[in-house]
Scaffold this active site. Structure first.
Site, PDB file in Angstrom:
ATOM      1  N   CYS A 162      -1.008  12.870 -16.427  1.00  0.00           N
ATOM      2  CA  CYS A 162      -1.747  14.184 -16.894  1.00  0.00           C
ATOM      3  C   CYS A 162      -3.135  13.753 -16.796  1.00  0.00           C
ATOM      4  CB  CYS A 162      -1.287  14.217 -18.153  1.00  0.00           C
ATOM      5  SG  CYS A 162      -2.189  15.800 -18.907  1.00  0.00           S
ATOM      6  N   SER A 192      -1.940  -1.642   9.513  1.00  0.00           N
ATOM      7  CA  SER A 192      -3.499  -1.200   9.929  1.00  0.00           C
ATOM      8  C   SER A 192      -4.391  -2.291   9.541  1.00  0.00           C
ATOM      9  CB  SER A 192      -3.857   0.175  10.478  1.00  0.00           C
ATOM     10  OG  SER A 192      -4.651   0.646   9.148  1.00  0.00           O
ATOM     11  N   GLN A 194       0.577  -0.906   0.326  1.00  0.00           N
ATOM     12  CA  GLN A 194       0.026   0.186  -0.263  1.00  0.00           C
ATOM     13  C   GLN A 194       0.976   1.282   0.079  1.00  0.00           C
ATOM     14  OE1 GLN A 194      -3.428  -0.496   2.803  1.00  0.00           O
ATOM     15  NE2 GLN A 194      -1.694  -1.974   3.437  1.00  0.00           N
ATOM     16  N   CYS A 214       2.099  19.061 -18.488  1.00  0.00           N
ATOM     17  CA  CYS A 214       2.622  17.376 -19.308  1.00  0.00           C
ATOM     18  C   CYS A 214       3.269  18.072 -20.461  1.00  0.00           C
ATOM     19  CB  CYS A 214       1.175  16.731 -19.602  1.00  0.00           C
ATOM     20  SG  CYS A 214       1.019  15.404 -21.318  1.00  0.00           S
ATOM     21  N   HIS A 227      -1.996   1.090  -4.337  1.00  0.00           N
ATOM     22  CA  HIS A 227      -1.568   2.683  -3.732  1.00  0.00           C
ATOM     23  C   HIS A 227      -0.868   3.952  -4.780  1.00  0.00           C
ATOM     24  CE1 HIS A 227      -4.006   1.989   0.173  1.00  0.00           C
ATOM     25  NE2 HIS A 227      -4.633   1.264  -1.113  1.00  0.00           N
TER      26      HIS A 227
HETATM   27  P1  OAD Z   1      -1.724   2.413   9.016  1.00  0.00           P
HETATM   28  O1  OAD Z   1      -0.498   4.313   8.646  1.00  0.00           O
HETATM   29  O2  OAD Z   1      -2.559   3.470   8.427  1.00  0.00           O
HETATM   30  O3  OAD Z   1      -0.866   2.443   9.382  1.00  0.00           O
HETATM   31  C1  OAD Z   1       0.296   1.274   9.988  1.00  0.00           C
HETATM   32  C2  OAD Z   1       0.496  -0.282  11.121  1.00  0.00           C
HETATM   33  O4  OAD Z   1       2.129  -0.161  11.143  1.00  0.00           O
HETATM   34  C3  OAD Z   1      -0.139   0.438  12.370  1.00  0.00           C
HETATM   35  O5  OAD Z   1      -1.291  -1.094  12.711  1.00  0.00           O
HETATM   36  C4  OAD Z   1       1.053   0.868  13.408  1.00  0.00           C
HETATM   37  O6  OAD Z   1       0.769  -0.117  14.775  1.00  0.00           O
HETATM   38  C5  OAD Z   1       2.192  -0.375  12.542  1.00  0.00           C
HETATM   39  N1  OAD Z   1       3.357  -0.348  12.635  1.00  0.00           N
HETATM   40  C6  OAD Z   1       4.265   1.377  13.024  1.00  0.00           C
HETATM   41  N2  OAD Z   1       5.215   1.261  13.104  1.00  0.00           N
HETATM   42  C7  OAD Z   1       5.390  -0.416  12.589  1.00  0.00           C
HETATM   43  C8  OAD Z   1       6.838  -0.814  12.661  1.00  0.00           C
HETATM   44  N3  OAD Z   1       8.060  -0.805  12.872  1.00  0.00           N
HETATM   45  N4  OAD Z   1       7.106  -2.791  12.515  1.00  0.00           N
HETATM   46  C9  OAD Z   1       5.914  -3.317  12.469  1.00  0.00           C
HETATM   47  N5  OAD Z   1       4.481  -2.359  12.320  1.00  0.00           N
HETATM   48  C10 OAD Z   1       4.686  -1.043  13.283  1.00  0.00           C
HETATM   49  O7  OAD Z   1      -0.608   2.279   7.473  1.00  0.00           O
HETATM   50  P2  OAD Z   1      -1.098   1.428   6.324  1.00  0.00           P
HETATM   51  O8  OAD Z   1      -2.226   0.335   7.643  1.00  0.00           O
HETATM   52  O9  OAD Z   1      -0.416   1.139   5.278  1.00  0.00           O
HETATM   53  O10 OAD Z   1      -3.578   5.139   1.256  1.00  0.00           O
HETATM   54  O11 OAD Z   1      -2.733   2.574   6.053  1.00  0.00           O
HETATM   55  C11 OAD Z   1      -3.448   2.336   4.880  1.00  0.00           C
HETATM   56  C12 OAD Z   1      -3.929   3.092   3.603  1.00  0.00           C
HETATM   57  O12 OAD Z   1      -4.218   4.166   4.737  1.00  0.00           O
HETATM   58  C13 OAD Z   1      -2.887   3.808   3.453  1.00  0.00           C
HETATM   59  O13 OAD Z   1      -1.955   3.221   1.896  1.00  0.00           O
HETATM   60  C14 OAD Z   1      -2.977   5.171   2.424  1.00  0.00           C
HETATM   61  C15 OAD Z   1      -4.061   5.586   4.343  1.00  0.00           C
HETATM   62  O14 OAD Z   1      -5.050   6.637   4.103  1.00  0.00           O
HETATM   63  C16 OAD Z   1      -3.592   6.265   0.685  1.00  0.00           C
HETATM   64  O15 OAD Z   1      -2.844   7.024   0.513  1.00  0.00           O
HETATM   65  C17 OAD Z   1      -4.751   5.674  -0.414  1.00  0.00           C
END
Ligand code: OAD
Length: 234
Positions: free
Chosen positions: A110, A173, A84, A131, A102
């Site tokens: 563009c 998460s 992601q 562009c 993502h």
């Molecule tokens: P989040 O910021 O929602 O979650 C990060 C996760 O990583 C949490 O569950 C933390 O507990 C865990 N975490 C933090 N540090 C860590 C480490 N060193 N080792 C292991 N785990 C760790 O990020 P995402 O789940 O990636 O979407 O978020 C999903 C999407 O939400 C993103 O791609 C973005 C956002 O809105 C878009 O922009 C479309």
């Protein structure tokens, strides 16, 4: 094997997560920065945030977790990293089979003609960039709130999870759909689910094993053990 990664797997490289303490969405409202409406309203403002994120990411390096996943891919015939993250750090660490669910900070799109140039300049000389083909506005080729994922990327991710014997879920998460459901698709087809996260997530009860800790520490240990076992059984 299918590996689903999220912002936590880049955290130890120094890339902020979205939801934790100091995360992007603790400081900003996503709809002000990561939505088509925000871009239509004020492309320069949206670009100034992405330009800063690109500069920040350009200054960091993959961590031991990224390198461990690249080692894993070299050991397994069919191993897909579904990320992601838009930072490109898996590829920088050597992973070749990566689906960027993502999008990517390094690809632009563009809004007029649909051209998708790669552009790694940081900072951008002019904001918003235009562009070269048609002078239309260029936007980051990332998925924004309210937008659909690339059908191709989603189909590749689903297929990888459906054929996986193991789905490893690292540093996400598991709250944003459809990514969060991918491990369940694997589980429905009999895959063993391994989670690595510093905290519990909604996926934890579904996982066969959930390891509490940082990806940069735990992923190298997991891959070391895997290499030892697979060498022993060779
Ligand atoms: P989040 O910021 O929602 O979650 C990060 C996760 O990583 C949490 O569950 C933390 O507990 C865990 N975490 C933090 N540090 C860590 C480490 N060193 N080792 C292991 N785990 C760790 O990020 P995402 O789940 O990636 O979407 O978020 C999903 C999407 O939400 C993103 O791609 C973005 C956002 O809105 C878009 O922009 C479309």
């Amino acid at each position: 094997m299918a590996v689903l990664t999220g912002a936590g797997s880049s955290a130890e490289s120094g890339v902020p997560t979205f939801r934790g303490a100091g995360g992007h969405w603790q400081r900003f409202r996503p709809q002000d920065l990561a939505s088509p409406e925000a871009f239509e309203r004020d492309p320069e403002f949206v670009w100034s945030w992405y330009d800063a994120r690109r500069s920040d990411v350009a200054a960091v390096a993959p961590n031991a977790g990224h390198y461990a996943l690249a080692r894993l891919e070299a050991r397994i015939n069919d191993c897909t990293v579904i990320t992601q993250n838009v930072d490109g750090l898996h590829q920088a660490a050597g992973s070749a089979n990566v689906v960027e669910l993502h999008g990517s900070l390094w690809r632009l799109r563009c809004v007029a003609c649909g051209a998708q140039p790669l552009d790694r300049r940081t900072p951008m000389p002019v904001l918003p960039p235009r562009c070269q083909r048609c002078s239309g506005l260029l936007r980051p080729a990332v998925v924004w709130f309210g937008e659909m994922l690339s059908e191709e990327a989603l189909a590749a991710s689903e297929a990888a999870c459906e054929r996986a014997e193991v789905v490893l879920v690292a540093g996400t998460s598991a709250t944003v759909q459809p990514a969060a459901s991918l491990p369940l698709l694997g589980k429905g087809n009999g895959a063993y689910i391994v989670e690595v996260n510093t905290e519990e997530t909604p996926l934890t009860p579904e996982a066969d094993v959930s390891l509490r800790g940082k990806t940069a520490q735990l992923l190298p240990m997991l891959v070391d053990r895997f290499e030892q076992c697979s060498t022993a059984s060779d």
